[in-house]
Design an enzyme around this catalytic site. Sequence first.
Site, PDB file in Angstrom:
ATOM      1  N   PRO A  30      -2.589  -8.201  -5.138  1.00  0.00           N
ATOM      2  CA  PRO A  30      -2.995  -9.685  -4.836  1.00  0.00           C
ATOM      3  C   PRO A  30      -1.892 -10.415  -4.758  1.00  0.00           C
ATOM      4  O   PRO A  30      -1.828 -11.553  -4.296  1.00  0.00           O
ATOM      5  CB  PRO A  30      -3.930 -10.072  -6.142  1.00  0.00           C
ATOM      6  CG  PRO A  30      -3.903  -8.995  -7.130  1.00  0.00           C
ATOM      7  CD  PRO A  30      -3.339  -7.801  -6.484  1.00  0.00           C
ATOM      8  N   THR A  78       1.393  -2.295  -8.784  1.00  0.00           N
ATOM      9  CA  THR A  78       2.775  -2.140  -9.446  1.00  0.00           C
ATOM     10  C   THR A  78       3.641  -3.144  -8.931  1.00  0.00           C
ATOM     11  O   THR A  78       3.563  -3.348  -7.585  1.00  0.00           O
ATOM     12  CB  THR A  78       3.291  -0.989  -9.568  1.00  0.00           C
ATOM     13  OG1 THR A  78       4.542  -1.055 -10.433  1.00  0.00           O
ATOM     14  CG2 THR A  78       3.435  -0.348  -7.897  1.00  0.00           C
ATOM     15  N   ALA A 121      -7.183  -3.803  -6.626  1.00  0.00           N
ATOM     16  CA  ALA A 121      -6.990  -2.508  -6.426  1.00  0.00           C
ATOM     17  C   ALA A 121      -8.535  -1.782  -6.097  1.00  0.00           C
ATOM     18  O   ALA A 121      -8.725  -1.151  -5.079  1.00  0.00           O
ATOM     19  CB  ALA A 121      -6.494  -1.631  -7.482  1.00  0.00           C
ATOM     20  N   HIS A 169       4.867   7.638 -17.483  1.00  0.00           N
ATOM     21  CA  HIS A 169       4.924   7.011 -18.918  1.00  0.00           C
ATOM     22  C   HIS A 169       4.332   7.686 -19.954  1.00  0.00           C
ATOM     23  O   HIS A 169       4.004   6.819 -21.288  1.00  0.00           O
ATOM     24  CB  HIS A 169       4.847   5.515 -18.992  1.00  0.00           C
ATOM     25  CG  HIS A 169       5.670   4.749 -18.056  1.00  0.00           C
ATOM     26  ND1 HIS A 169       5.600   3.468 -17.465  1.00  0.00           N
ATOM     27  CD2 HIS A 169       7.005   5.247 -17.692  1.00  0.00           C
ATOM     28  CE1 HIS A 169       6.539   3.234 -16.844  1.00  0.00           C
ATOM     29  NE2 HIS A 169       7.400   4.019 -16.979  1.00  0.00           N
TER      30      HIS A 169
END
Length: 256
Positions: A224, A198, A241, A127
């Site tokens: 999570p 993600t 993470a 991105h």
Amino acid sequence: MPHQQTIDTIVRILRKSRSILFVTGAGMSADSGVPTYRGIGGLYEVESTEDGLPIEAILSGTMIRSNPLLTWKYLAAIAAAAEGATINRGHSVIAEMERHFPRVWTLTQNVDGFHRAAGSRNVIEIHGNMRSLSCMGCTFRRNLDETAGLQIPPRCPACDEILRPDVVLFEEALPEESLRSLQRQLETGFSVVFSIGTSGLFPYIQEPIVAARRRGVPTIEINPDETIISSMVDYQLQLGAADALEQIWQQYSLAS
């Protein structure tokens, strides 16, 4: 200890691995204090912004051309919300793993540049990167450390056209070179694929997981929350993470 069995399994997989792909999203940088756009703690959780439009319409290629002031108002707000944020231990672990294993690549949706700042070199920023600006009228470019004090919208000193961040806005195509690089790496294949932070809403983010499963390659999700990816992977760690990567790397290092 919760999750310990899964971590043990991941460490065993890593001990047999020579190549790793990390696919990272907003949750990767959440531990750095960077707000996610959506979900709990997201910047924009409502259908419309205070300007009466969805955030996707405001942060679009069409809008930055027709009303750059409006787009930049929200780009500046996003940048301000992340002001002072920096790399976290998760970024550092991935960079350390890149130096340790023969071949490690990171495909990231994030535009904060933290993977490179942590020392990772094999990074596909699908991105783009918020840390550089390009003129919409000429070839002028500049690096951007922070948006504080930046004229909104910023203008090119060479031709006075609007400057835009080198990111993919809504309605815009992904960068061809990044897509080619990703395709080359997927064709080569990996020993293990991680999905980290993600939700996997985009097909090109799901594809590495799908391709790995097709080849019988182990797939691991660190998040999570339950996501679209969760039903696709072999192993799931419902942790943040940085916490998960630190535990995995510490245990791997002790076992090596």
